[in-house]
Design a protein around this motif. Sequence first.
Motif, PDB file in Angstrom:
ATOM      1  N   UNK A 192      -8.801   1.042  10.192  1.00 14.54           N
ATOM      2  CA  UNK A 192      -8.501   2.305  10.853  1.00 14.54           C
ATOM      3  C   UNK A 192      -8.271   3.379   9.792  1.00 14.54           C
ATOM      4  N   UNK A 193      -8.448   4.645  10.161  1.00 17.77           N
ATOM      5  CA  UNK A 193      -8.171   5.704   9.181  1.00 17.77           C
ATOM      6  C   UNK A 193      -6.759   5.631   8.606  1.00 17.77           C
ATOM      7  N   UNK A 194      -5.797   5.184   9.394  1.00 16.59           N
ATOM      8  CA  UNK A 194      -4.418   5.087   8.909  1.00 16.59           C
ATOM      9  C   UNK A 194      -4.212   3.952   7.912  1.00 16.59           C
ATOM     10  N   UNK A 213       5.710   3.298  -0.714  1.00 11.54           N
ATOM     11  CA  UNK A 213       4.961   2.052  -0.773  1.00 11.54           C
ATOM     12  C   UNK A 213       5.528   1.085   0.273  1.00 11.54           C
ATOM     13  N   UNK A 214       4.639   0.395   0.975  1.00  9.58           N
ATOM     14  CA  UNK A 214       5.073  -0.509   2.025  1.00  9.58           C
ATOM     15  C   UNK A 214       4.381  -1.859   1.894  1.00  9.58           C
ATOM     16  N   UNK A 220       0.833  -1.204   0.000  1.00  6.82           N
ATOM     17  CA  UNK A 220       0.000   0.000   0.000  1.00  6.82           C
ATOM     18  C   UNK A 220       0.863   1.247   0.000  1.00  6.82           C
ATOM     19  N   UNK A 221       0.272   2.309  -0.506  1.00  5.73           N
ATOM     20  CA  UNK A 221       0.961   3.593  -0.541  1.00  5.73           C
ATOM     21  C   UNK A 221      -0.026   4.690  -0.183  1.00  5.73           C
ATOM     22  N   UNK A 222       0.254   5.340   0.926  1.00  9.74           N
ATOM     23  CA  UNK A 222      -0.560   6.472   1.354  1.00  9.74           C
ATOM     24  C   UNK A 222       0.019   7.758   0.771  1.00  9.74           C
ATOM     25  N   UNK A 223      -0.789   8.813   0.665  1.00  8.77           N
ATOM     26  CA  UNK A 223      -0.288  10.070   0.101  1.00  8.77           C
ATOM     27  C   UNK A 223       0.944  10.571   0.845  1.00  8.77           C
TER      28      UNK A 223
END
Length: 115
Positions: free
Chosen positions: A86-88, A45-46, A38-41
């Motif tokens: 979760x939001x995170x 990427x993790x 996944x990659x958050x803004x």
Amino acid sequence: QVQLVESGGGLVQPGGSLRLSCEASGIIFSLYATGWYRQAPGKQRELVARMSPGGSTNYADSVKGRFTISRDNAKTTVYLQMNSLKPEDTAVYYCNVVGLRGTYWGQGIQVTVSS
């Protein structure tokens, strides 16, 4: 031609669940390791979870006990069951496969956890 097609993303409230699917074609799926990233803004990427061809798994610490990776070789599909979101966990999620012919990625699918 190798293709990975993800589905199942969307908007969910905190505490909710989603199941992501990634259907592969063009490879002998059973011989490939599979993974979800996944990659958050604004972040790199993790790795989220991965599964070897033999079925062994490992998970990021942040999702242990909440997410489960699985695969159905007959359907050439890898899944990611996500519970207690979760939001995170909000990010674009990518599936990948790794094998002798190389590493391949899906196009990514958005997961948003928000009330």
